[in-house]
Design an enzyme around this catalytic site. Structure first.
Site, mmCIF file in Angstrom:
data_model
loop_
_atom_site.group_PDB
_atom_site.id
_atom_site.type_symbol
_atom_site.label_atom_id
_atom_site.label_comp_id
_atom_site.label_asym_id
_atom_site.label_seq_id
_atom_site.Cartn_x
_atom_site.Cartn_y
_atom_site.Cartn_z
ATOM 1 C CG LEU A 24 62.711 4.971 1.292
ATOM 2 C CD1 LEU A 24 62.383 4.953 -0.197
ATOM 3 C CD2 LEU A 24 62.049 3.773 1.975
ATOM 4 C CG ASN A 60 45.277 -3.432 6.202
ATOM 5 O OD1 ASN A 60 45.957 -3.950 5.328
ATOM 6 N ND2 ASN A 60 45.661 -2.358 6.876
ATOM 7 C CG HIS A 108 43.636 -2.180 10.491
ATOM 8 N ND1 HIS A 108 43.611 -1.764 9.178
ATOM 9 C CD2 HIS A 108 42.383 -1.981 10.963
ATOM 10 C CE1 HIS A 108 42.395 -1.324 8.877
ATOM 11 N NE2 HIS A 108 41.622 -1.461 9.945
ATOM 12 C CG ASP A 153 41.975 -0.520 0.200
ATOM 13 O OD1 ASP A 153 41.594 -0.574 1.393
ATOM 14 O OD2 ASP A 153 41.193 -0.404 -0.760
HETATM 15 C C1 IPE Z 1 42.240 4.411 1.243
HETATM 16 O O1 IPE Z 1 41.563 3.236 1.553
HETATM 17 C C2 IPE Z 1 42.944 4.931 2.440
HETATM 18 C C3 IPE Z 1 44.024 4.093 2.958
HETATM 19 C C4 IPE Z 1 44.471 2.992 2.437
HETATM 20 C C5 IPE Z 1 44.626 4.596 4.158
HETATM 21 P P1 IPE Z 1 40.021 3.237 1.944
HETATM 22 O O2 IPE Z 1 39.652 1.824 2.180
HETATM 23 O O3 IPE Z 1 39.760 4.198 3.030
HETATM 24 O O4 IPE Z 1 39.323 3.792 0.616
HETATM 25 P P2 IPE Z 1 37.846 3.609 0.071
HETATM 26 O O5 IPE Z 1 36.925 3.964 1.198
HETATM 27 O O6 IPE Z 1 37.693 2.183 -0.332
HETATM 28 O O7 IPE Z 1 37.768 4.529 -1.102
HETATM 29 C C1 IPE Z 2 43.338 -0.062 4.567
HETATM 30 O O1 IPE Z 2 42.598 -1.232 4.736
HETATM 31 C C2 IPE Z 2 43.790 0.517 5.878
HETATM 32 C C3 IPE Z 2 43.097 1.754 6.260
HETATM 33 C C4 IPE Z 2 42.249 2.424 5.520
HETATM 34 C C5 IPE Z 2 43.392 2.281 7.593
HETATM 35 P P1 IPE Z 2 41.027 -1.193 4.903
HETATM 36 O O2 IPE Z 2 40.711 -1.102 6.349
HETATM 37 O O3 IPE Z 2 40.429 -0.149 4.057
HETATM 38 O O4 IPE Z 2 40.624 -2.633 4.373
HETATM 39 P P2 IPE Z 2 39.341 -2.998 3.536
HETATM 40 O O5 IPE Z 2 39.336 -2.117 2.323
HETATM 41 O O6 IPE Z 2 38.156 -2.730 4.414
HETATM 42 O O7 IPE Z 2 39.492 -4.427 3.201
HETATM 43 MG MG MG Z 3 39.714 -0.127 2.164
#
Ligand code: IPE
Ligand code: IPE
Ligand code: MG
Length: 242
Positions: free
Chosen positions: A136, A27, A42, A25
């Protein structure tokens, strides 16, 4: 908080987790901080995922499950979802080339039927080409949700006409995407969010969580992974005992 930047002393008797889960999480925020579009985050996250995966294989982790796209992530703006699908395709094409010589077995967990024919073909090819690898086991969670996984398991049990007496915790585990695998010992979430966001709900019943503040996924290094393992190693797992 739960994690400090200070390097923990690495003791010789540290316990290596058999199965690590990572919620990749942060990105979007990583890109935002740099004034870049979210997709740049991403892309950086996908690059980092390769580094961390290789490292896990190198240090002898048996299973790594990474959360790449949740069942809830479809609710993002269409442009972001479309761009993510394109990135997954590009990533898989690269991975097919790059991971060819690595002893990593790649599997996908989640409902892949929602993806395009092209992406599904790549998913199948990736799984097939790596099926004989003995290092792995990498589970990539895509269109994955813990609740959806349980619903799909219950449906399959109903299809198989299991009687109530045949259903135990072991049976449920066998109907999940992770059938036959050890449950995650350690689940790491960078980015400062303290929630599971529907990741491995059943399997994480006794997982140790390490939530890491001040680190967004693209910046997460092998040192950060080592620190999380050190923290895990110092935890006292009781599993309900004394
Ligand atoms: C969780 O992250 C899903 C992934 C990392 C793929 P999210 O960014 O979607 O989660 P929430 O919305 O903050 O709970
Ligand atoms: C996680 O990063 C990747 C996916 C959920 C695809 P986010 O896109 O949720 O990044 P933030 O949380 O908005 O910073
Ligand atoms: Mg996120």
């Amino acid at each position: 908080m739960f994690f400090s930047k200070k390097k923990a002393a690495r003791s010789a008797d540290r316990v290596l987790p058999v199965h690590i889960g990572i919620i990749m999480d942060g990105n979007g925020r990583w890109a935002q901080k740099r004034g870049l579009p979210r997709m740049a985050g991403h892309r950086a996250g996908a690059q980092n995922f390769r580094v961390i995966t290789r490292y896990c294989n190198k240090i002898g982790i048996k299973y790594l499950t990474v959360y790449a796209f949740s069942t809830e992530n479809w609710s993002r703006p269409k442009e972001e979802v479309d761009a993510l699908m394109k990135l997954f395709g590009e990533y898989l094409e690269e991975a097919l080339r790059d991971f060819r010589d690595e002893n990593i077995r790649t599997r996908f967990i989640g409902d892949v039927s929602a993806f395009s024919d092209e992406l599904r073909a790549l998913i199948e090819e990736t799984e097939e080409l790596s099926s004989d690898k003995t290092g792995l086991v990498l589970n990539i969670a895509m269109n994955y949700g813990g609740r959806a996984e349980l619903v799909s398991a219950v449906k399959k049990m109903a299809e198989d006409k299991l009687s109530p007496s045949e259903i135990s915790e072991e049976t449920v585990s066998q109907y999940l995407y992770t059938a036959g695998q050890a449950d995650p010992d350690l689940i790491i979430r960078p980015s400062g969010e303290y929630r599971t966001s529907n990741f491995l709900l059943w399997q994480s019943a006794y997982s140790e969580y390490v939530f890491m503040d001040n680190i967004l996924w693209p910046d997460f290094t092998t040192d950060d992974l080592e620190r999380a393992i050190d923290i895990y190693s110092q935890r006292n797992r009781r599993f309900g005992g004394v």
